[in-house]
Scaffold this active site. Structure first.
Site, mmCIF file in Angstrom:
data_model
loop_
_atom_site.group_PDB
_atom_site.id
_atom_site.type_symbol
_atom_site.label_atom_id
_atom_site.label_comp_id
_atom_site.label_asym_id
_atom_site.label_seq_id
_atom_site.Cartn_x
_atom_site.Cartn_y
_atom_site.Cartn_z
ATOM 1 N N GLY A 149 71.104 -13.702 9.473
ATOM 2 C CA GLY A 149 71.253 -14.159 11.001
ATOM 3 C C GLY A 149 70.215 -13.176 11.548
ATOM 4 N N ALA A 150 69.627 -13.955 12.791
ATOM 5 C CA ALA A 150 68.681 -13.229 13.637
ATOM 6 C C ALA A 150 69.645 -12.510 14.730
ATOM 7 C CB ALA A 150 67.991 -14.396 14.469
ATOM 8 N N LYS A 175 74.306 -11.578 5.802
ATOM 9 C CA LYS A 175 73.595 -10.520 6.333
ATOM 10 C C LYS A 175 73.138 -10.540 7.700
ATOM 11 C CE LYS A 175 69.360 -9.363 6.426
ATOM 12 N NZ LYS A 175 69.126 -8.653 7.461
ATOM 13 N N SER A 228 62.786 -16.239 12.331
ATOM 14 C CA SER A 228 61.450 -16.655 12.851
ATOM 15 C C SER A 228 60.675 -17.650 11.636
ATOM 16 C CB SER A 228 60.395 -15.604 12.970
ATOM 17 O OG SER A 228 60.178 -14.768 11.954
ATOM 18 N N VAL A 229 59.685 -18.350 12.036
ATOM 19 C CA VAL A 229 58.861 -19.431 11.097
ATOM 20 C C VAL A 229 58.345 -18.124 9.916
ATOM 21 C CG1 VAL A 229 57.151 -20.848 10.915
ATOM 22 C CG2 VAL A 229 58.478 -20.909 12.836
ATOM 23 N N PRO A 230 57.869 -17.498 10.151
ATOM 24 C CA PRO A 230 57.044 -16.474 9.132
ATOM 25 C C PRO A 230 58.135 -16.017 8.098
ATOM 26 C CG PRO A 230 56.232 -15.605 11.305
ATOM 27 C CD PRO A 230 57.332 -16.660 11.552
ATOM 28 N N THR A 231 59.438 -15.641 8.754
ATOM 29 C CA THR A 231 60.547 -15.181 7.601
ATOM 30 C C THR A 231 60.961 -16.545 7.032
ATOM 31 O OG1 THR A 231 61.226 -13.599 9.057
ATOM 32 C CG2 THR A 231 62.780 -14.155 7.323
ATOM 33 N N GLU A 249 67.120 -22.491 10.153
ATOM 34 C CA GLU A 249 66.836 -22.601 11.614
ATOM 35 C C GLU A 249 65.720 -21.649 12.189
ATOM 36 O OE1 GLU A 249 68.248 -24.716 13.473
ATOM 37 O OE2 GLU A 249 70.011 -25.615 12.230
ATOM 38 N N CYS A 283 65.950 -19.473 20.724
ATOM 39 C CA CYS A 283 65.061 -20.346 19.784
ATOM 40 C C CYS A 283 64.637 -21.812 20.409
ATOM 41 C CB CYS A 283 65.539 -20.482 18.534
ATOM 42 S SG CYS A 283 67.391 -21.316 18.590
ATOM 43 N N LYS A 450 59.191 -30.275 11.526
ATOM 44 C CA LYS A 450 58.075 -29.605 11.268
ATOM 45 C C LYS A 450 58.438 -28.076 11.042
ATOM 46 C CE LYS A 450 54.937 -31.049 14.419
ATOM 47 N NZ LYS A 450 54.754 -31.358 15.878
#
Ligand code: NDP
Length: 483
Positions: A149-150, A175, A228-231, A249, A283, A450
């Protein structure tokens, strides 16, 4: 203020502590107070969680779906009964105002549990006539699912992942973000009280390394990440190594398009919701607000007046509309983007400053005269920073709205419904709103295209992501072999 849980982890129906794990501090971002101290999961704790989930899953999958649903419905009822306590906990962990957490966090989680409780017994396969023979399909659970999760919607994220996973017969190891470790533990306790068998919903604390250890474990069939996108790129790659199913997501830089015939007050309200709710830490926020040239000044005027009235302050006061950002690091990041916007020549209409010296408060910020090539129009800020851009024609705004690596969400405000449908059909986004913004009822699939994601949460679409199809060919005559 203390919100110390009984232990750091909840595994196999028990509270588990292992003080060998690195210390995780949960900080109340309105004051900087440490409200809880926990420990990250050691390899032994991670192994215990996966073992518990593996041991419990098959029996659970074999239970009649109505029984699974009944337990999830009970959990939803317990969440609703404890909404205030859960909301205070979420406010302390995230800094989001109680005015929001009372209606948007645990409540949304309860809706997800109720929805998938009802969905579970309706799942069926197909029969496929094949002349003399036939085939049928079975919808099977996947096995052990990992949820990561974020920090922006901790209990909602945990429920949006756990509800479909459990409804369709899977087990979950969840987590939470180490920034917001607390409410997932409260959820685990509620599941246990609702009668969920031990081992089906386990919570382990830790950072990215803990997440990675979970993803790589061969006992895990599926990974669902909100982050996030990098993660997302790292998690997707790790899951890909094991050919595991994923739901991603991820982040966004979503366009909100206001045509000249829009109801301007509604459009202003939606732009504020889509940039300032949860201090902008959402987001799907419409952070690129494209306003038609003819109504731009009127839009900005009304926006400035309403933004000046936002009540920013003590998150525990129910009159407060906006709280702090989640952490000092996030505040520094957001203020860095504000400085960059100014340096690039965007016009600061309001906000853009830190409020006070205690807590991570940033005033709601509006930039006008933003160009597509500015960093504040390209990168996800994840704070209360709205970028207003002008446009002239429909084709132009569609092309500019789509000129991003992201594709999470989009909004269109117009009085012309034919245009609204035409424009959303052309927008590269997983979730679109017409004359509304950021409403995410559990009945509606949610997710991105995307770089913003893979798969969908909620709605009927979630079935595809927490089950797999087994095809069974039924031979009803002699075998026709050429040998
Ligand atoms: P991060 O990507 O930093 O973290 C997300 C989760 O992934 C955290 O639990 C984090 O652990 C964990 N993680 C980090 N690295 C790894 C790794 N290598 N392997 C496995 N797990 C890892 O996101 P934030 O928590 O900062 O949340 C903000 C982001 O989330 C924004 O980009 C936002 O757009 C996105 N988001 C997307 C949503 C959607 O539904 N599309 C909804 C909400 C947010 P830890 O942080 O504890 O180190």
């Amino acid at each position: 203020m203390r919100a110390q849980p009984r232990a750091s982890h909840f595994i196999g129906g028990e509270w588990i502590e292992d003080t060998d794990g690195a210390v995780i501090e949960s900080v109340y971002p309105a004051t900087g107070e440490v409200i809880a101290r926990l420990h990250a999961a050691t390899p032994a704790v991670i192994d215990r969680a996966l073992a518990a989930a593996s041991a419990a899953q098959k029996d659970w999958a074999a239970r009649p779906p109505v029984e699974r649903g009944r337990i999830l419905r009970r959990a939803a009822e317990l969440i609703r009964a404890r909404n205030r306590a859960l909301s205070v906990l979420e406010t302390l962990d995230t800094g989001k105002p109680l005015q929001e957490t009372l209606v948007a966090d645990a409540a949304s989680g309860a809706n997800a549990l109720e929805y998938f409780a009802g969905f579970a017994p309706t799942v069926t396969g197909q029969t496929i006539p094949l002349g003399r023979d036939m085939a049928y399909t079975l919808r099977e659970s996947l096995g052990v699912c990992v949820g990561i999760g974020a920090w922006n919607y901790p209990i909602q994220i945990a429920c949006w992942k756990a509800a479909p996973a459990l409804a369709f017969g899977n087990a979950m190891v969840f987590k939470p973000s180490e920034v917001t470790p607390l409410s997932a533990l409260a959820l685990a306790e509620i599941f246990a009280e609702a009668g969920l068998p031990s081992g089906l919903f386990n919570v382990v604390q830790g950072d990215g390394a803990c997440g990675a250890a979970l993803i790589r474990d061969p006992r895990v069939a599926k990974v669902s990440l909100t982050g996030s996108v990098p993660t997302g790129r790292k998690v997707y790659a790790m899951a890909g190594e094991g050919i595991k199913a994923v739901t991603m997501e991820l982040g966004g830089k979503s366009p909100l398009i206001v045509f000249e015939d829009a109801d301007l007050d509604n459009a202003v309200g939606a732009a504020m919701l889509g940039n300032f709710y949860s201090s902008g830490q959402i987001c799907s926020n419409g952070t690129r607000v494209f306003v038609h040239r003819d109504v731009r000044e009127a839009f900005l005027e009304r926006l400035a007046v309403r933004t000046a009235r936002i009540v920013l302050g003590d998150p525990l006061d129910e009159a407060t509309q906006m709280g702090p950002l989640v952490s000092e690091a996030q505040m520094a990041r957001v203020l860095g983007y504000v400085a960059q916007g100014q340096a690039e020549g965007a016009r600061l209409v309001c906000g853009g400053t830190r409020r006070g010296e205690t807590g991570c408060f940033v005033t709601p910020t509006v930039f006008a005269d933003v160009r597509d090539d500015m960093v504040i129009a390209r990168e996800e800020i994840f704070g209360p920073v709205m970028a207003v851009l002008d446009f002239g024609t429909e084709d132009e705004v569609i092309a500019r709205a789509n000129a991003t690596e992201y594709g999470l969400a989009a909004g269109v405000f117009t009085g012309d419904l034919a245009r609204a449908h035409r424009v959303v059909a052309a927008l590269e986004a997983g979730t679109c709103w017409i004359n509304a913004y950021n409403l995410t009822p559990v009945e509606m699939p949610f997710g991105g295209v995307k770089a913003s994601g893979v798969g969908r949460e909620n709605g009927h679409a979630a079935l595809e992501h927490y089950t797999r199809v087994k095809s069974v060919y039924l031979g009803l005559g002699d075998v026709d072999a050429p040998f």
